[in-house]
Design an enzyme around this catalytic site. Structure first.
Site, mmCIF file in Angstrom:
data_model
loop_
_atom_site.group_PDB
_atom_site.id
_atom_site.type_symbol
_atom_site.label_atom_id
_atom_site.label_comp_id
_atom_site.label_asym_id
_atom_site.label_seq_id
_atom_site.Cartn_x
_atom_site.Cartn_y
_atom_site.Cartn_z
ATOM 1 N N GLY A 1 0.830 -1.208 0.000
ATOM 2 C CA GLY A 1 0.000 0.000 0.000
ATOM 3 C C GLY A 1 0.859 1.251 0.000
ATOM 4 C CE LYS B 1 -7.444 2.350 10.271
ATOM 5 N NZ LYS B 1 -6.402 1.301 10.138
ATOM 6 C CG PHE C 1 -3.725 14.240 11.777
ATOM 7 C CD1 PHE C 1 -3.064 13.493 12.745
ATOM 8 C CD2 PHE C 1 -4.816 15.005 12.174
ATOM 9 C CE1 PHE C 1 -3.468 13.516 14.089
ATOM 10 C CE2 PHE C 1 -5.224 15.042 13.515
ATOM 11 C CZ PHE C 1 -4.549 14.288 14.463
ATOM 12 C CG ASN D 1 -7.689 9.507 0.052
ATOM 13 O OD1 ASN D 1 -7.125 8.449 -0.033
ATOM 14 N ND2 ASN D 1 -8.588 9.746 1.009
ATOM 15 C CG LEU D 2 -7.878 17.409 -1.684
ATOM 16 C CD1 LEU D 2 -9.056 17.825 -2.544
ATOM 17 C CD2 LEU D 2 -7.673 18.398 -0.533
ATOM 18 C CB SER E 1 -7.160 7.020 11.086
ATOM 19 O OG SER E 1 -7.838 8.109 10.521
ATOM 20 N N GLY F 1 -20.072 11.672 6.024
ATOM 21 C CA GLY F 1 -18.955 11.081 6.781
ATOM 22 C C GLY F 1 -17.809 12.044 6.979
ATOM 23 C CG ASP F 2 -15.915 14.799 4.123
ATOM 24 O OD1 ASP F 2 -16.124 15.350 3.037
ATOM 25 O OD2 ASP F 2 -15.043 13.913 4.276
ATOM 26 C CE1 TYR G 1 -10.068 6.012 8.378
ATOM 27 C CE2 TYR G 1 -9.594 3.809 7.560
ATOM 28 C CZ TYR G 1 -9.164 5.027 8.069
ATOM 29 O OH TYR G 1 -7.837 5.245 8.271
#
Ligand code: WQD
Length: 351
Positions: free
Chosen positions: A11, A155, A179, A200-201, A126, A298-299, A151
């Site tokens: 990963g 964690k 982060f 992801n951004l 996370s 979820g944000d 998610y």
């Protein structure tokens, strides 16, 4: 050399951590079923370090297959457990997939650590464990709010499972709360390889800028932040990687008597989505094609780290700044395009 098992070693963070471990004298094996990763990232690890890393293509949710790794590798000195699904949005749509995969694999690996007397365990946690915090920056003592996604819940539960397992054994663990890991190895030989459309951004930004995506959305600009878009603590993946090496050394030198300790891995700077886009445009010279879309379920609205504990106790020092994060991410995207062009060109390999 001390042998370390890195699960999820193919990963994004796993592979960058393997590079750092090898560069700091560890011998490394990987366990990754490549359901969401590409084994050839280990070729890049070999190019960077000169060391070939064996990957056990194993689903860690299958206990017997997980045991076989330890039977074949007696004397593993430590485990770094990355293997998990990690897309916040997807976990809201498919919670059971996340609970089944992330928790079963963790329980199996912990059972093996116990059975094969592996004394040191580093858990990939996370900042999502904090949920929507009442106060920022968050410290390791900031109380966990209800997770905003499955998610994040895996964690939170994962940290509890690791802590209880350590209390019941003589092993020691460190929980590392990442982060937002971004960027790529400075060699541009490896970086993030999202499978399918990036969630992801930063990969969404670089794939839009290179033309892989026609455009991208900023998920909401009506939040109570300085420009209405969400705040995150973006941190270079190589700084995250090195923190794992420091955490293992911290455990091996028995520096702390508590058998399960936790550290925030963030820069301590909170930046908005629009600020990241602006920084990318400045560093790359590219104008990004984006538009404002609806909020993403979820944000978390805003979160960033107080990272004093990792700096003071692990001796963690940040090497990469925001410009490095954007530049290495963009260089990696450019390299990917070059490779694709190379492999597609009719005379590939003639020069
Ligand atoms: C960041 C911001 C989005 C894509 C990540 C990892 C998770 C965990 C925490 C390590 C949000 C916005 C995104 C896009 C956007 N990391 N965004 N348009 O959700 O903070 O979680 O860090 O454990 O594994 O996924 O990161 O990059 O998905 O989102 O506007 O196309 O960017 O809404 O505000 P997130 P992210």
């Amino acid at each position: 050399m001390k042998k370390i098992l890195v699960t999820g070693g193919c990963g994004y963070i796993g592979a960058h951590t393997i590079v750092d471990l090898i560069e700091n004298g560890f011998d490394v094996i990987s366990a990754d079923n490549n359901s969401r990763s590409n084994e050839n990232i280990l070729d890049a690890v070999e190019k960077i370090t000169g060391k070939a890393v064996k990957n056990y293509k194993v689903d860690l949710c299958i206990y017997d297959d997980t045991v076989a790794i330890f039977q074949e590798n007696p004397g593993i000195a430590g485990i770094i457990h990355f293997a998990a699904y990690k897309a916040v949005g997807e976990s809201v749509e498919k919670p059971l997939l996340y609970f089944e995969n992330n928790l079963n694999s963790l329980i199996n690996i912990l059972k093996c650590a116990d059975e094969f007397l592996v004394p040191n365990f580093v858990f990939s946690s996370s900042c999502t464990v904090y949920g929507n915090p009442d106060a920022i920056p968050v410290t390791e003592e900031t109380p966990m709010k209800p997770a905003e996604s499955a998610y994040g819940a895996t964690k939170q539960m994962g940290e509890k499972i690791v802590g209880d397992a350590m209390n019941a054994s003589k092993n020691k663990a460190i929980l590392l709360r990442y982060f937002n890991p971004v960027g790529a190895h400075p060699s541009a030989l490896m970086g993030e390889l999202p499978i399918g459309k990036p969630q992801n951004l930063v990969p969404a930004i670089t794939q839009t800028a290179i033309g892989k995506l026609p455009g991208m959305k900023v998920w909401g600009n009506d939040y109570d932040t300085r420009d209405g878009s969400c705040v995150r603590d973006y941190i270079h993946v190589c700084d995250i990687a090195h923190a794992h090496t420091l955490a293992l050394n911290y455990l091996m030198q028995n520096k702390k008597q508590t058998n399960c300790d936790v550290f925030n891995l963030g820069t301590g700077d909170g930046l908005t989505v629009l600020e990241i886009i602006n920084e990318f445009e400045k560093v790359s010279g590219e104008k990004l094609n984006y538009e404002i879309g609806p909020r993403r379920p979820g944000d978390v609205v805003a979160i960033y780290a107080n990272n004093d504990k990792a700096k003071n106790q692990l001796g963690w020092q940040l090497k990469y700044n925001l410009q490095d994060m954007m530049a290495t991410a963009w260089n990696w995207e450019l390299k990917l395009k070059e490779d694709e062009k190379f492999f597609k060109s009719p005379n590939a390999g003639l020069n």
